[in-house]
Design a protein around this motif. Sequence first.
Motif, mmCIF file in Angstrom:
data_model
loop_
_atom_site.group_PDB
_atom_site.id
_atom_site.type_symbol
_atom_site.label_atom_id
_atom_site.label_comp_id
_atom_site.label_asym_id
_atom_site.label_seq_id
_atom_site.Cartn_x
_atom_site.Cartn_y
_atom_site.Cartn_z
ATOM 1 N N THR A 44 39.304 42.628 39.864
ATOM 2 C CA THR A 44 39.964 41.620 39.028
ATOM 3 C C THR A 44 40.633 42.199 37.783
ATOM 4 O OG1 THR A 44 37.901 41.130 37.834
ATOM 5 C CG2 THR A 44 38.359 39.817 39.804
ATOM 6 N N LYS A 73 44.656 44.782 40.496
ATOM 7 C CA LYS A 73 44.919 43.571 41.288
ATOM 8 C C LYS A 73 45.915 43.748 42.422
ATOM 9 C CE LYS A 73 43.962 39.896 37.943
ATOM 10 N NZ LYS A 73 44.545 38.713 37.298
ATOM 11 N N ILE A 115 39.286 39.519 46.609
ATOM 12 C CA ILE A 115 39.250 38.695 45.399
ATOM 13 C C ILE A 115 39.887 39.503 44.282
ATOM 14 C CG2 ILE A 115 37.757 37.686 43.605
ATOM 15 C CD1 ILE A 115 37.664 35.961 46.030
ATOM 16 N N THR A 116 41.009 39.024 43.752
ATOM 17 C CA THR A 116 41.670 39.738 42.647
ATOM 18 C C THR A 116 41.853 38.844 41.423
ATOM 19 O OG1 THR A 116 43.807 39.242 43.669
ATOM 20 C CG2 THR A 116 42.870 41.425 44.108
ATOM 21 N N GLU A 117 41.443 37.578 41.564
ATOM 22 C CA GLU A 117 41.439 36.700 40.387
ATOM 23 C C GLU A 117 39.996 36.642 39.881
ATOM 24 O OE1 GLU A 117 44.160 35.511 38.937
ATOM 25 O OE2 GLU A 117 45.367 36.453 40.495
ATOM 26 N N ARG A 118 39.644 35.618 39.173
ATOM 27 C CA ARG A 118 38.270 35.493 38.667
ATOM 28 C C ARG A 118 37.283 35.431 39.829
ATOM 29 N NH1 ARG A 118 34.840 31.367 38.065
ATOM 30 N NH2 ARG A 118 36.377 29.937 39.000
ATOM 31 N N TRP A 119 36.143 36.148 39.691
ATOM 32 C CA TRP A 119 35.105 36.090 40.722
ATOM 33 C C TRP A 119 34.454 34.708 40.689
ATOM 34 C CZ3 TRP A 119 33.283 38.670 44.844
ATOM 35 C CH2 TRP A 119 32.019 38.331 45.331
ATOM 36 N N ASN A 168 42.623 31.153 43.497
ATOM 37 C CA ASN A 168 41.289 31.757 43.442
ATOM 38 C C ASN A 168 40.681 32.089 44.803
ATOM 39 O OD1 ASN A 168 41.063 31.649 40.574
ATOM 40 N ND2 ASN A 168 40.604 29.478 40.704
ATOM 41 N N GLU A 175 32.771 44.076 37.593
ATOM 42 C CA GLU A 175 32.404 43.226 38.732
ATOM 43 C C GLU A 175 30.885 43.161 38.928
ATOM 44 O OE1 GLU A 175 34.962 41.754 39.454
ATOM 45 O OE2 GLU A 175 36.578 43.158 39.055
#
Length: 253
Positions: free
Chosen positions: A73, A78, A93-97, A148, A170
């Motif tokens: 993230t 990203k 997942i590259t936005e908010r976890w 997301n 992370e």
Amino acid sequence: MANHIEVKELLDAGVHFGHLTRRWNPNMAPYVYMERNGIHIINLYKSVAKLEEASTALAKIAASGRNILFVATKKQAKEIVAEHAKRAKMPYITERWPGGMLTNFVTIRKSVKKMAAIDRMKKDGTFNSLSKKERLQVNRLREKLEKNLGSISEMNRLPSAIFVVDTLREHIAIKEAKKLNIPIFAMVDTNSDPREVDYPIPSNDDASKSINKIVGYVADAIVGGLEARKESKESKEKKKEEKVEEKEATKEA
């Protein structure tokens, strides 16, 4: 089996640059080559060994038909991670976890299904029967879910492994994976604890060139695993066809 990677390739990509010596984690000592101008230099020979070990294991997971979830993230990782994960046909997942992404996967799947439900509404005309305000709210929800969770929409079950860029950032993903005994593969910089993951790859997790080199190599290994799976399937199908032909030939005889 992943292709061999040369130390020079990692050197050119700046994989050897660690953090300031005062910011280091002592557990990274086995992977530190030296200190230069107040910065720790990573031992690239150990990086190569760990990268090849991790890539071979990931290729086997891919060859068995299981998913590997990529997690990154931080800004400079990203796009790189998204690009390589797509190429390897793996979720990311590259936005908010999303909290509970792994430990509360059923709820996350419900959110993904909401996206599919909205898409169906748009196809069957139900969406057009809503008021202007309701349509706006539904569109906003769809955009938020897509941002997301869109990259994991095809992930119908828990991943068999996760690949992480920056274990400190992370930490929630790592905590969830550990709780479920999901193997963790990660780029581990000199400020991180390699004991937190199953397959640490000592490397600079801040520079885009370094991230691209490591993630690209890992993605290549996964693609190789997928190709091996495809070849194995085709070979089995061919053998089945040959057996059928043999039986038919025997009957005719």
